[in-house]
Enzyme design. Structure first.
Site, PDB file in Angstrom:
ATOM      1  N   ARG A   1       0.824  -1.219   0.000  1.00 10.34           N
ATOM      2  CA  ARG A   1       0.000   0.000   0.000  1.00 10.34           C
ATOM      3  C   ARG A   1       0.854   1.263   0.000  1.00 10.34           C
ATOM      4  NH1 ARG A   1      -4.831  -2.246   3.834  1.00 10.34           N
ATOM      5  NH2 ARG A   1      -6.316  -2.475   2.149  1.00 10.34           N
TER       6      ARG A   1
ATOM      7  N   LYS B   1     -16.710 -15.495   2.438  1.00  4.45           N
ATOM      8  CA  LYS B   1     -17.909 -14.690   2.716  1.00  4.45           C
ATOM      9  C   LYS B   1     -18.891 -14.832   1.562  1.00  4.45           C
ATOM     10  CE  LYS B   1     -14.832 -11.628   5.063  1.00  4.45           C
ATOM     11  NZ  LYS B   1     -13.912 -10.615   4.547  1.00  4.45           N
TER      12      LYS B   1
ATOM     13  N   GLY C   1      -9.006  -8.872  -0.395  1.00  3.46           N
ATOM     14  CA  GLY C   1      -7.751  -8.847   0.346  1.00  3.46           C
ATOM     15  C   GLY C   1      -6.963 -10.138   0.234  1.00  3.46           C
TER      16      GLY C   1
ATOM     17  N   GLY D   1     -12.597  -4.354   0.784  1.00  4.02           N
ATOM     18  CA  GLY D   1     -14.001  -3.966   0.910  1.00  4.02           C
ATOM     19  C   GLY D   1     -14.457  -3.016  -0.188  1.00  4.02           C
TER      20      GLY D   1
HETATM   21  P1  ADP Z   1     -11.178 -12.075  -0.161  1.00  9.27           P
HETATM   22  O1  ADP Z   1     -10.487 -11.493   1.044  1.00  9.27           O
HETATM   23  O2  ADP Z   1     -10.229 -12.315  -1.272  1.00  9.27           O
HETATM   24  O3  ADP Z   1     -12.375 -11.300  -0.563  1.00  9.27           O
HETATM   25  P2  ADP Z   1     -12.641 -13.934   1.481  1.00  9.27           P
HETATM   26  O4  ADP Z   1     -12.337 -13.047   2.639  1.00  9.27           O
HETATM   27  O5  ADP Z   1     -14.045 -14.068   1.058  1.00  9.27           O
HETATM   28  O6  ADP Z   1     -11.718 -13.517   0.232  1.00  9.27           O
HETATM   29  O7  ADP Z   1     -12.158 -15.415   1.796  1.00  9.27           O
HETATM   30  C1  ADP Z   1     -10.824 -15.738   1.997  1.00  9.27           C
HETATM   31  C2  ADP Z   1     -10.696 -16.895   2.943  1.00  9.27           C
HETATM   32  O8  ADP Z   1     -11.504 -17.961   2.539  1.00  9.27           O
HETATM   33  C3  ADP Z   1      -9.290 -17.413   2.962  1.00  9.27           C
HETATM   34  O9  ADP Z   1      -8.742 -17.144   4.228  1.00  9.27           O
HETATM   35  C4  ADP Z   1      -9.441 -18.912   2.711  1.00  9.27           C
HETATM   36  O10 ADP Z   1      -8.655 -19.692   3.569  1.00  9.27           O
HETATM   37  C5  ADP Z   1     -10.894 -19.141   2.967  1.00  9.27           C
HETATM   38  N1  ADP Z   1     -11.447 -20.287   2.229  1.00  9.27           N
HETATM   39  C6  ADP Z   1     -11.644 -20.381   0.907  1.00  9.27           C
HETATM   40  N2  ADP Z   1     -12.173 -21.567   0.571  1.00  9.27           N
HETATM   41  C7  ADP Z   1     -12.333 -22.256   1.725  1.00  9.27           C
HETATM   42  C8  ADP Z   1     -12.842 -23.538   2.043  1.00  9.27           C
HETATM   43  N3  ADP Z   1     -13.279 -24.372   1.109  1.00  9.27           N
HETATM   44  N4  ADP Z   1     -12.868 -23.904   3.341  1.00  9.27           N
HETATM   45  C9  ADP Z   1     -12.412 -23.058   4.289  1.00  9.27           C
HETATM   46  N5  ADP Z   1     -11.915 -21.834   4.050  1.00  9.27           N
HETATM   47  C10 ADP Z   1     -11.876 -21.431   2.783  1.00  9.27           C
HETATM   48 MG    MG Z   2     -11.075 -11.371   3.096  1.00 13.29          MG
END
Ligand code: ADP
Ligand code: MG
Length: 405
Positions: free
Chosen positions: A40, A201, A355, A378
């Site tokens: 960043r 999420k 993230g 976000g």
């Molecule tokens: P981002 O930050 O890229 O938007 P999210 O916050 O939605 O992504 O999700 C990221 C998290 O999801 C990671 O820490 C990853 O370990 C977890 N994750 C992804 N797939 C699975 C799964 N099948 N089971 C458990 N955790 C998962």
């Molecule tokens: Mg995340």
């Protein structure tokens, strides 16, 4: 995001000899006094260098962590100033306040091109409360406001939307670039377009899908989002992470897409499953509809990666949000790393938001081969869901282009 309203940027103003309040997102982790991941900071350098070169007197305002409106020694900005100075190769002063006489005096003492990092703005509860008096005090430090904090642009906080009520306010180069790429893929993507969704999420991700579905030709779903889609089809995913509130929306999407002949939804075909959560437990790859009782899906399998690669071939735009599995832990990082390589091979525009997804792309070592990796989790999510960012809306509209320009 109102794509029709372009915003003024630092190219539209003259900061020479003027006091500039620059809002950045330096929300970075510090360990033993050192910045852990300086992406960043690095991404803010083009704006900072431009303002320095133009001879502005620059006071940077940023937040770090969640101090909940009170000073916290481990969340001070001083270590960030030190790291920023090493990146710039010139002095960056830091002070332990962001408003009041000390801050005003420090800004007045800046030489042209001088840089000062104010204290963590979230030490004041008025920041997140968007208190008008606090915004006025911040604004009193400067003659112009530059917002380069894309990662915070979805927050209606005092230093994001309050300050622009008092000062001419324009976008920094990072914020401009972020908005440009995210607008391009959400509003006028070059077709055909593919979307890769994963992560934990699920309800957030489903909102992206709902917003972009009509523009997409291919959607690939992995991660816990993929498990939720499998469950929505009535498949028993045993102990996998599934978001119960995501089942009905997933079913709605499954139904809507069945009616579109020209559309492809690719769900996990095989999955990497583990028994128990302890490290060193058993790991297997099984068909997606054969997850054994007591096991949980932690990654997509190689047949799924192959199906994603085939489906995304020829896409001119690909957007990715959400890791394919528990990529922080081997061997469950394979699917996510492979999808990063697929994105790197896209001939056209490839954009990554989120993230954890951005961190995964960097770990795969393919950052240079993607069009854009968003620095705002976000904020990029909000844009992909079709929301307007209050921090962007608050900036001055661009002047209409001159005739014939
Ligand atoms: P981002 O930050 O890229 O938007 P999210 O916050 O939605 O992504 O999700 C990221 C998290 O999801 C990671 O820490 C990853 O370990 C977890 N994750 C992804 N797939 C699975 C799964 N099948 N089971 C458990 N955790 C998962
Ligand atoms: Mg995340």
């Amino acid at each position: 995001m109102d794509g029709n309203v372009k915003k003024q940027t630092i190219r539209d103003i003259d900061v020479s000899g003027r006091r500039v309040l620059l809002r950045t997102d330096y929300n970075v982790q510090v360990e033993d006094g050192c910045v852990v991941d300086d992406l960043r900071l690095v991404e803010s350098l083009p704006t900072l260098r431009a303002l320095i070169q133009a001879g502005g007197h620059i006071a940077i305002c940023s937040h770090r962590g969640r101090p909940r409106g009170a000073p916290a020694d481990d969340l001070r900005n001083a270590p960030v100033a030190q790291h920023l100075a090493s990146l710039l190769g010139s002095e960056v002063r830091s002070i332990e306040s962001c408003i009041g006489p000390e801050a005003r005096a420090a800004v007045e003492a800046l030489p042209p091109g001088g840089v000062l990092l104010l204290e963590n703005v979230r030490f004041h509860p008025e920041e997140e409360a968007n208190d008008p008096g606090f915004a006025r005090e911040l604004a009193a430090l400067a003659d112009v406001f530059v917002n380069d904090a894309f990662g915070t642009a979805h927050r209606a906080h005092a230093s994001i939307v309050g300050v622009p009520r008092h000062l001419p306010s324009v976008a920094g180069l990072l914020l401009e670039r972020e908005v440009k790429f995210l607008e391009r893929v959400t509003e006028h993507p070059e077709p055909p377009m593919g979307l890769v969704l994963g992560g934990a999420k699920v309800s957030d991700k489903i909102q992206i899908l709902e917003h972009l579905l009509d523009r997409c030709d291919v959607v690939c779903v992995g991660g816990a989002a993929g498990s939720t889609f499998l469950a929505a089809q009535g498949i028993d995913v045993a102990d996998s992470l599934v978001e119960a509130s995501g089942i009905v929306p997933a079913q709605r999407i499954l139904q809507a897409t069945q009616r579109r002949g020209d559309f492809k939804l690719v769900l996990p075909r095989d999955v990497v499953v583990a028994f128990g959560t302890a490290e060193g437990g058993q790991v297997r790859t099984v068909p997606a509809d054969r997850v054994p009782t007591g096991w949980r899906i932690l990654d997509i399998g190689p047949a799924t990666v192959y199906a994603f690669r085939e489906a995304l071939k020829g896409m001119r735009t690909v957007v990715w949000n959400g890791p394919m599995g528990l990529f922080e832990r081997e061997p469950f990082d394979r699917g996510t790393m492979d999808v990063a390589f697929i994105l790197a091979d896209v001939e056209g525009t490839s954009v990554v938001g989120g993230g954890e997804t951005a961190a995964a792309v960097r770990r795969a070592g393919v950052s240079e081969r993607l069009s854009h990796i968003s620095t705002g989790g976000g904020a990029s999510l909000a844009m992909l869901q079709g929301h307007q960012l209050p921090g962007v809306e608050a900036l001055l509209d661009a002047k209409p282009a001159a005739m014939g320009a």
